[in-house]
Design a protein around this motif. Structure first.
Motif, PDB file in Angstrom:
ATOM      1  N   LEU A 172       0.886  -1.265   0.129  1.00  0.00           N
ATOM      2  CA  LEU A 172      -0.053   0.123   0.004  1.00  0.00           C
ATOM      3  C   LEU A 172       0.767   1.414   0.040  1.00  0.00           C
ATOM      4  N   TYR A 173       1.804   1.382   0.830  1.00  0.00           N
ATOM      5  CA  TYR A 173       2.724   2.623   1.168  1.00  0.00           C
ATOM      6  C   TYR A 173       3.254   2.921  -0.454  1.00  0.00           C
ATOM      7  N   TYR A 174       3.828   1.920  -1.071  1.00  0.00           N
ATOM      8  CA  TYR A 174       4.700   1.869  -2.240  1.00  0.00           C
ATOM      9  C   TYR A 174       3.482   2.548  -3.335  1.00  0.00           C
ATOM     10  N   HIS A 175       2.408   2.203  -3.390  1.00  0.00           N
ATOM     11  CA  HIS A 175       1.321   2.719  -4.301  1.00  0.00           C
ATOM     12  C   HIS A 175       0.940   4.163  -3.923  1.00  0.00           C
ATOM     13  N   SER A 176       0.880   3.988  -2.516  1.00  0.00           N
ATOM     14  CA  SER A 176       0.583   5.554  -2.068  1.00  0.00           C
ATOM     15  C   SER A 176       1.597   6.727  -2.288  1.00  0.00           C
ATOM     16  N   LEU A 177       2.954   6.489  -2.095  1.00  0.00           N
ATOM     17  CA  LEU A 177       4.080   7.377  -2.553  1.00  0.00           C
ATOM     18  C   LEU A 177       3.795   7.689  -3.918  1.00  0.00           C
ATOM     19  N   ARG A 178       3.758   6.820  -4.611  1.00  0.00           N
ATOM     20  CA  ARG A 178       4.012   6.878  -6.101  1.00  0.00           C
ATOM     21  C   ARG A 178       2.887   7.851  -6.399  1.00  0.00           C
ATOM     22  N   LEU A 179       1.427   7.442  -6.214  1.00  0.00           N
ATOM     23  CA  LEU A 179       0.529   8.391  -6.576  1.00  0.00           C
ATOM     24  C   LEU A 179       0.369   9.588  -6.094  1.00  0.00           C
ATOM     25  N   ALA A 180       0.852   9.822  -4.641  1.00  0.00           N
ATOM     26  CA  ALA A 180       0.987  10.999  -4.148  1.00  0.00           C
ATOM     27  C   ALA A 180       1.858  11.751  -4.915  1.00  0.00           C
ATOM     28  N   SER A 181       2.948  11.391  -5.044  1.00  0.00           N
ATOM     29  CA  SER A 181       4.040  12.198  -5.985  1.00  0.00           C
ATOM     30  C   SER A 181       3.317  12.888  -7.211  1.00  0.00           C
ATOM     31  N   LEU A 182       2.709  11.760  -8.033  1.00  0.00           N
ATOM     32  CA  LEU A 182       2.126  12.578  -9.152  1.00  0.00           C
ATOM     33  C   LEU A 182       0.991  13.363  -9.034  1.00  0.00           C
ATOM     34  N   LYS A 183       0.505  13.544  -7.688  1.00  0.00           N
ATOM     35  CA  LYS A 183      -0.724  14.516  -7.537  1.00  0.00           C
ATOM     36  C   LYS A 183       0.001  15.661  -6.664  1.00  0.00           C
ATOM     37  N   GLY A 184       1.250  15.534  -6.307  1.00  0.00           N
ATOM     38  CA  GLY A 184       1.931  16.629  -5.617  1.00  0.00           C
ATOM     39  C   GLY A 184       1.452  16.576  -4.142  1.00  0.00           C
ATOM     40  N   TYR A 185       0.986  15.428  -3.402  1.00  0.00           N
ATOM     41  CA  TYR A 185       0.503  15.146  -2.252  1.00  0.00           C
ATOM     42  C   TYR A 185       1.703  14.778  -1.276  1.00  0.00           C
ATOM     43  N   LYS A 186       1.664  14.385  -0.074  1.00  0.00           N
ATOM     44  CA  LYS A 186       2.396  13.715   0.734  1.00  0.00           C
ATOM     45  C   LYS A 186       1.694  12.426   1.363  1.00  0.00           C
ATOM     46  N   SER A 187       2.688  11.448   1.486  1.00  0.00           N
ATOM     47  CA  SER A 187       2.321  10.108   1.952  1.00  0.00           C
ATOM     48  C   SER A 187       3.159   9.599   3.327  1.00  0.00           C
ATOM     49  N   LEU A 188       2.685   9.084   4.366  1.00  0.00           N
ATOM     50  CA  LEU A 188       3.387   8.772   5.366  1.00  0.00           C
ATOM     51  C   LEU A 188       2.517   7.261   5.860  1.00  0.00           C
ATOM     52  N   PHE A 189       3.553   6.530   6.260  1.00  0.00           N
ATOM     53  CA  PHE A 189       3.121   5.317   6.909  1.00  0.00           C
ATOM     54  C   PHE A 189       3.733   5.081   8.261  1.00  0.00           C
ATOM     55  N   VAL A 190       2.852   4.736   9.346  1.00  0.00           N
ATOM     56  CA  VAL A 190       3.375   4.424  10.654  1.00  0.00           C
ATOM     57  C   VAL A 190       3.078   3.058  11.015  1.00  0.00           C
ATOM     58  N   HIS A 191       3.962   2.398  11.635  1.00  0.00           N
ATOM     59  CA  HIS A 191       3.641   0.902  12.334  1.00  0.00           C
ATOM     60  C   HIS A 191       3.250   1.187  13.866  1.00  0.00           C
ATOM     61  N   VAL A 192       2.393   0.617  14.414  1.00  0.00           N
ATOM     62  CA  VAL A 192       2.162   0.859  15.787  1.00  0.00           C
ATOM     63  C   VAL A 192       2.160  -0.616  16.273  1.00  0.00           C
ATOM     64  N   PRO A 193       2.364  -0.798  17.822  1.00  0.00           N
ATOM     65  CA  PRO A 193       2.681  -2.163  18.290  1.00  0.00           C
ATOM     66  C   PRO A 193       1.035  -2.542  18.581  1.00  0.00           C
ATOM     67  N   LEU A 194       0.865  -3.828  19.040  1.00  0.00           N
ATOM     68  CA  LEU A 194      -0.262  -4.356  19.595  1.00  0.00           C
ATOM     69  C   LEU A 194      -0.694  -3.738  20.748  1.00  0.00           C
ATOM     70  N   PHE A 195      -2.042  -3.609  21.151  1.00  0.00           N
ATOM     71  CA  PHE A 195      -2.494  -2.995  22.360  1.00  0.00           C
ATOM     72  C   PHE A 195      -1.951  -3.524  23.549  1.00  0.00           C
ATOM     73  N   SER A 196      -1.484  -4.829  23.514  1.00  0.00           N
ATOM     74  CA  SER A 196      -1.044  -5.522  24.714  1.00  0.00           C
ATOM     75  C   SER A 196       0.459  -5.074  24.906  1.00  0.00           C
ATOM     76  N   ARG A 197       1.246  -4.274  23.852  1.00  0.00           N
ATOM     77  CA  ARG A 197       2.399  -3.607  24.172  1.00  0.00           C
ATOM     78  C   ARG A 197       2.444  -2.276  24.635  1.00  0.00           C
ATOM     79  N   ILE A 198       1.399  -1.598  23.958  1.00  0.00           N
ATOM     80  CA  ILE A 198       1.051  -0.149  24.292  1.00  0.00           C
ATOM     81  C   ILE A 198      -0.452  -0.115  24.391  1.00  0.00           C
ATOM     82  N   ASP A 199      -0.934   0.479  25.364  1.00  0.00           N
ATOM     83  CA  ASP A 199      -2.233   0.387  25.714  1.00  0.00           C
ATOM     84  C   ASP A 199      -3.000   1.347  24.444  1.00  0.00           C
ATOM     85  N   GLU A 200      -4.480   1.195  24.579  1.00  0.00           N
ATOM     86  CA  GLU A 200      -5.286   1.852  23.240  1.00  0.00           C
ATOM     87  C   GLU A 200      -5.347   3.273  23.845  1.00  0.00           C
TER      88      GLU A 200
END
Length: 223
Positions: free
Chosen positions: A177-205
């Motif tokens: 998803l991120y690769y497609h998002s970065l590519r299409l965002a660059s064509l439109k002049g937008y920005k894209s960012l992906f962030v991974h988060v842990p499970l709630f058992s590691r960091i609470d909700e």
């Protein structure tokens, strides 16, 4: 004419439903509740930034392009022509994904043009060493986010969150998803960012919801 200040920022937020090994994806909860959480939080986001949409999609490669089609209002076909982005505002595509082995928040700086899934996605697809966008070249080709990642990470660390920067988005549906998002965002002049988060058992909700709200603040302050 003088400067009228920074352009407003519209943020489209996405997360994923369950996938192999993660039956309860925290990003489903984060993205589904983000708008209401910010309202209940009682602290407004910095002026000029707004959540334009929140979408939670199936953890499958085939779900990626329809999502981008939805939030961009453009054809999902990566070969289709794209109109120039409007100078009236800035647009950021903010994607959340879960990393079941993580114990901190991980900001992904890039995606690689390789579809290699360690297990089948939710529709049974399990590509191996396929280029995501063949016309971009081989599977070693990368695309980088144009967001101010170092500054964003510093802001979040100053808010007390355990944050790391990564250049490996995990070669599963997240990277796809991120690769497609970065590519299409660059064509439109937008920005894209992906962030991974842990499970709630590691960091609470509650902490993760506050992190998501703080990330929006960081995007506003680093536009």
């Amino acid at each position: 004419m003088g400067s009228e200040g920074p352009l407003p920022v519209r943020v489209h937020v996405s997360g994923f439903k369950k996938f192999h090994g993660v039956p309860n994806n925290p990003t489903d909860t984060i993205v589904s509740n983000l708008t209401e959480y910010i309202k209940r939080r009682g602290l407004p986001l910095p002026g000029g930034i707004a959540i334009a949409s929140c979408n939670v999609i199936e953890a499958a490669g085939e779900a990626a392009l329809p999502l981008l089609d939805l939030i961009a209002g453009e054809p999902a076909d990566p070969e289709a022509p794209f109109a120039d982005s409007s100078p009236a505002d800035q647009v950021v595509w903010l994607h959340f994904g879960a990393n079941g082995g993580a114990s901190k928040f991980i900001i992904e700086s890039q995606a690689v043009n390789e579809a290699t899934f360690r297990s089948p996605d939710e529709r049974g697809w399990q590509p191996q060493q396929l280029p995501i966008v063949p016309e971009d070249g081989g599977i070693s080709h990368t695309r980088q986010s144009t967001c101010s990642i170092e500054t964003i990470a510093k802001y979040l660390k100053n808010r007390g969150f355990d944050v790391a920067i990564s250049d490996d988005a995990d070669q599963f549906v997240c990277n796809y998803l991120y690769y497609h998002s970065l590519r299409l965002a660059s064509l439109k002049g937008y920005k894209s960012l992906f962030v991974h988060v842990p499970l709630f058992s590691r960091i609470d909700e509650d902490t993760q919801m506050e992190f998501a709200a703080s990330l929006l603040e960081a995007l506003a302050l680093t536009r």
